[in-house]
Write an enzyme that holds these catalytic residues in place. Structure first.
Site, PDB file in Angstrom:
ATOM      1  N   CYS A 165      74.823 -33.233 170.768  1.00  0.00           N
ATOM      2  CA  CYS A 165      73.918 -32.433 171.608  1.00  0.00           C
ATOM      3  C   CYS A 165      73.812 -32.939 173.043  1.00  0.00           C
ATOM      4  O   CYS A 165      73.891 -32.149 173.987  1.00  0.00           O
ATOM      5  CB  CYS A 165      72.529 -32.386 170.979  1.00  0.00           C
ATOM      6  SG  CYS A 165      72.547 -31.661 169.339  1.00  0.00           S
TER       7      CYS A 165
ATOM      8  N   ARG B 243      67.905 -27.360 164.168  1.00  0.00           N
ATOM      9  CA  ARG B 243      68.326 -26.014 163.722  1.00  0.00           C
ATOM     10  C   ARG B 243      67.155 -25.246 163.133  1.00  0.00           C
ATOM     11  O   ARG B 243      67.291 -24.505 162.160  1.00  0.00           O
ATOM     12  CB  ARG B 243      69.475 -26.081 162.705  1.00  0.00           C
ATOM     13  CG  ARG B 243      70.767 -26.679 163.254  1.00  0.00           C
ATOM     14  CD  ARG B 243      71.982 -26.369 162.371  1.00  0.00           C
ATOM     15  NE  ARG B 243      71.901 -26.923 161.052  1.00  0.00           N
ATOM     16  CZ  ARG B 243      72.371 -28.119 160.706  1.00  0.00           C
ATOM     17  NH1 ARG B 243      72.988 -28.864 161.604  1.00  0.00           N
ATOM     18  NH2 ARG B 243      72.262 -28.552 159.464  1.00  0.00           N
TER      19      ARG B 243
ATOM     20  N   THR C 209      75.348 -32.760 156.566  1.00  0.00           N
ATOM     21  CA  THR C 209      74.260 -32.051 157.261  1.00  0.00           C
ATOM     22  C   THR C 209      73.867 -30.758 156.547  1.00  0.00           C
ATOM     23  O   THR C 209      72.703 -30.349 156.560  1.00  0.00           O
ATOM     24  CB  THR C 209      74.660 -31.783 158.738  1.00  0.00           C
ATOM     25  OG1 THR C 209      73.565 -31.208 159.420  1.00  0.00           O
ATOM     26  CG2 THR C 209      75.862 -30.862 158.865  1.00  0.00           C
TER      27      THR C 209
ATOM     28  N   ASP D 277      70.910 -23.173 158.390  1.00  0.00           N
ATOM     29  CA  ASP D 277      70.578 -22.970 159.801  1.00  0.00           C
ATOM     30  C   ASP D 277      69.412 -21.986 159.870  1.00  0.00           C
ATOM     31  O   ASP D 277      69.572 -20.824 159.502  1.00  0.00           O
ATOM     32  CB  ASP D 277      71.801 -22.424 160.553  1.00  0.00           C
ATOM     33  CG  ASP D 277      71.617 -22.454 162.063  1.00  0.00           C
ATOM     34  OD1 ASP D 277      70.461 -22.454 162.525  1.00  0.00           O
ATOM     35  OD2 ASP D 277      72.644 -22.464 162.769  1.00  0.00           O
TER      36      ASP D 277
ATOM     37  N   ARG E  34      67.711 -21.074 162.553  1.00  0.00           N
ATOM     38  CA  ARG E  34      67.445 -20.565 163.899  1.00  0.00           C
ATOM     39  C   ARG E  34      67.521 -19.040 163.963  1.00  0.00           C
ATOM     40  O   ARG E  34      68.271 -18.421 163.215  1.00  0.00           O
ATOM     41  CB  ARG E  34      68.459 -21.148 164.896  1.00  0.00           C
ATOM     42  CG  ARG E  34      68.241 -22.613 165.142  1.00  0.00           C
ATOM     43  CD  ARG E  34      69.325 -23.186 166.035  1.00  0.00           C
ATOM     44  NE  ARG E  34      70.624 -23.237 165.358  1.00  0.00           N
ATOM     45  CZ  ARG E  34      71.712 -23.761 165.900  1.00  0.00           C
ATOM     46  NH1 ARG E  34      71.666 -24.246 167.135  1.00  0.00           N
ATOM     47  NH2 ARG E  34      72.846 -23.795 165.229  1.00  0.00           N
TER      48      ARG E  34
END
Ligand SMILES: Nc1nc2c(ncn2[C@@H]2O[C@H](COP(=O)(O)OP(=O)(O)OP(=O)(O)O)[C@@H](O)[C@H]2O)c(=O)[nH]1
Ligand SMILES: [Zn+2]
Length: 349
Positions: A222, A249, A269, A281, A283
């Site tokens: 990131c 996320r 992950t 995820d 998001r």
């Protein structure tokens, strides 16, 4: 008509360990409760335990789930030995290797499945582990309906709060624009670099990563991606970086750090998120689409390796005229993470 106060109150109550009525179900969050609160909530010791499908799979309850709805929440019968400590072990996968499960656990039919799903969603928004004691026919300290939660999460309510000139290291000619909704706590930010020149801007959707953005974590990419995106946008003349408050996320900082602890135990992950009971995820890129729309940009060139970001923007009405890859060299700590993104979440590197 949704109650604009309901979601904020429910999030607060979850974090404080107070019972919350979600539709017809009343839940007590295992992470934030304690044995005394459980006894007050459930004096007869009959409240079942509500878990996510991912967590249930880890607990070998998968074969008892409804095959037609594999992602549906799972209710675990309250056996006499299922006390608060055992429930905590059910809620928190970090203890899985240390505490062998007692079991056997028995899944019960989930009444009011939509309300159960809303409770799990509320846990994610509140940043707590999605695991609850559940009762019917009682009332919590706070009441929330699915509509209230949807209104809280509605990207359409985002508005520009303020804007100001912000010279940054990448480019002096930059402006920051802050967005917020009346209800949600997170304030998203756009950094506009350079001046619109009539061409679609080069855009980066950057999801918040405290560890990578601020502390220089080597576990992810990131920080370097953020710097490189600013450099590339500035170098190209003009563009926009959206800094989205979607830490981990979308599961929040504490839950992301729990995922990191699971990664220390050997899970990748993807599996770490699933074991915690969250989507891989969580998001929602409609937030980003709304921000671009408010900035008057309905067509963009997108800096990303993640096809889900392209699809998310396009589904929300923003045309992505080009996907521009943003890959950075791996280091020994994030090489496996980057491999997992390529192999399991469809990142094009
Ligand atoms: N849950 C969880 N979140 C993580 C982990 N590692 C990084 N993150 C979060 O992932 C997000 C970073 O993703 P991005 O770089 O925006 O996007 P991406 O999906 O990798 O796609 P790109 O645009 O190709 O970079 C941030 O919110 C990080 O906090 C992890 O192991 N678990
Ligand atoms: Zn990161």
């Amino acid at each position: 008509m949704s109650d604009p106060k309901a979601a904020a109150r429910a999030i607060d109550a979850l974090r404080r360990g107070w019972p919350v009525s979600v539709g017809a179900l009343t839940v007590l969050t295992i992470e934030t409760a304690d044995p005394e609160r459980l006894a007050a909530f459930d004096p007869e010791a009959q409240a079942a335990v509500l878990l996510s499908a991912g967590r249930a799979a880890t607990l070998k309850l998968a074969n008892q789930r409804d095959a037609a709805v594999p992602d549906a929440p799972v209710l675990v019968e309250r056996a006499p030995w299922l006390d608060f400590a055992t429930a905590t072990a059910l809620a928190d996968p970090q203890r899985d290797l240390a505490t062998p499960f007692k079991g056997p656990f028995r899944a019960l039919p989930v009444p009011h499945r939509d309300d159960a799903a809303a409770a799990l969603l509320l846990a994610r928004v509140a940043g707590v582990l999605p695991a609850f004691f559940v009762r019917e026919g009682v009332t919590g300290d706070v009441t929330i309906a699915r509509d209230d939660l949807d209104a809280h999460e509605d990207a359409g309510r985002l508005a520009i709060a303020t804007r100001a000139r912000l010279p940054v290291a990448a480019l002096e000619d930059a402006e920051i624009v802050a967005f917020r909704t009346p209800e949600a706590a997170g304030e998203h930010v756009a950094l506009i670099l350079g001046r619109p020149d009539g061409t679609p801007p080069l855009v980066r959707l950057h999801s918040e990563c405290l560890t990578g953005d601020v502390l220089g974590s080597l576990k992810c990419d990131c920080g370097p991606q953020l710097n490189e995106a600013l450099r590339r946008i500035a170098g190209g003349g003009w563009g926009i970086l959206l800094y989205l408050r979607q830490e981990g996320r979308g599961i929040g900082l504490v839950n992301k750090l729990r995922a990191y602890a699971l990664q220390d135990q050997g899970f990748d992950t993807v599996d770490a998120n699933t074991r915690l009971g969250f989507a891989i995820d969580a998001r929602d890129f409609r937030v980003a689409a709304r921000m671009l729309d408010l900035l008057g940009q309905r067509s963009v060139r997108l800096l990303t390796n993640n096809p889900a970001k392209v699809a998310g923007l396009e589904a929300a009405g923003i045309a992505v005229t080009e996907r521009v890859p943003l890959a950075l060299p791996a280091n020994p700590h994030n090489a496996k993470y980057l491999e997992t993104k390529r192999d399991r979440t469809g990142h094009q590197l």
